[in-house]
Scaffold this motif. Sequence first.
Motif, PDB file in Angstrom:
ATOM      1  N   HIS A  27       0.912  -1.367   0.210  1.00 19.62           N
ATOM      2  CA  HIS A  27      -0.057  -0.138   0.057  1.00 19.62           C
ATOM      3  C   HIS A  27       0.699   1.312   0.155  1.00 19.62           C
ATOM      4  O   HIS A  27       0.442   2.151  -0.740  1.00 19.62           O
ATOM      5  CB  HIS A  27      -0.693   0.164   1.153  1.00 19.62           C
ATOM      6  N   HIS A  60      -0.731  -7.264  -6.406  1.00 20.16           N
ATOM      7  CA  HIS A  60      -1.432  -6.979  -4.894  1.00 20.16           C
ATOM      8  C   HIS A  60      -2.934  -7.394  -4.942  1.00 20.16           C
ATOM      9  O   HIS A  60      -3.077  -8.173  -4.040  1.00 20.16           O
ATOM     10  CB  HIS A  60      -1.432  -5.527  -4.574  1.00 20.16           C
ATOM     11  N   GLU A  64      -4.397 -10.791  -2.932  1.00 15.29           N
ATOM     12  CA  GLU A  64      -5.270 -10.599  -1.894  1.00 15.29           C
ATOM     13  C   GLU A  64      -6.649 -11.439  -2.260  1.00 15.29           C
ATOM     14  O   GLU A  64      -7.033 -12.239  -1.207  1.00 15.29           O
ATOM     15  CB  GLU A  64      -5.838  -9.319  -1.898  1.00 15.29           C
ATOM     16  N   GLU A 127      -9.303  -1.397   4.109  1.00 19.13           N
ATOM     17  CA  GLU A 127      -8.535  -2.449   4.548  1.00 19.13           C
ATOM     18  C   GLU A 127      -7.999  -2.405   5.722  1.00 19.13           C
ATOM     19  O   GLU A 127      -7.740  -3.385   6.650  1.00 19.13           O
ATOM     20  CB  GLU A 127      -7.521  -2.981   3.467  1.00 19.13           C
TER      21      GLU A 127
HETATM   22 FE   LIG Z   1      -4.628  -3.935  -0.325  1.00 19.97          FE
END
Ligand SMILES: [Fe+2]
Length: 161
Positions: A27, A60, A64, A127
């Motif tokens: 992130h 990413h 996830e 998140e």
């Molecule tokens: Fe994420």
Amino acid sequence: MTTSKTAAADKAMSAPKDAIALLKADHEAVSQLFAEYERTRSVANKKALVAEICTALSVHAQIEEEIFYPAVKSALKDKLLVPEATVEHAGVKDLIAQIEGVEPDGEMYDAKVKVLSEYVKHHVKEEQNEMFAKLKASSLDMVELGARMTARKDALLAQAA
Ligand SMILES: [Fe+2]
Ligand SMILES: [Fe+2]
């Protein structure tokens, strides 16, 4: 371009981490790339930054969706956070499809990158503040999960290179 900085960031990102540390580092890295995009006026830099952002976000999102979200869903018996996050990923992917491989050709392109960065910022906040916060109280093995995600991430980045 910021080749050396990026290589260093990539190296740091591949070091073994627990799942949450891995995702937070991703992130942060993407947020820095968006900030660099805002600062640059060079079309070549914009193009390279967008390529890097799109690859980073796609990999990413994939780790996830494949590994992290299913584990979260079962650990938290979640019916809310993961479905919402999955819908937000679809929005992110739609914008990626509109800018990936396209010439940075003016204000509409910059607007798409800006909106993508805002989507991502909102998504990351949810998140980190909701999903990750709840997980800390769960019995999920973050180190084992992180190891599987790191391995998958490295494989996907190798494919993308
Ligand atoms: Fe994420
Ligand atoms: Fe996500």
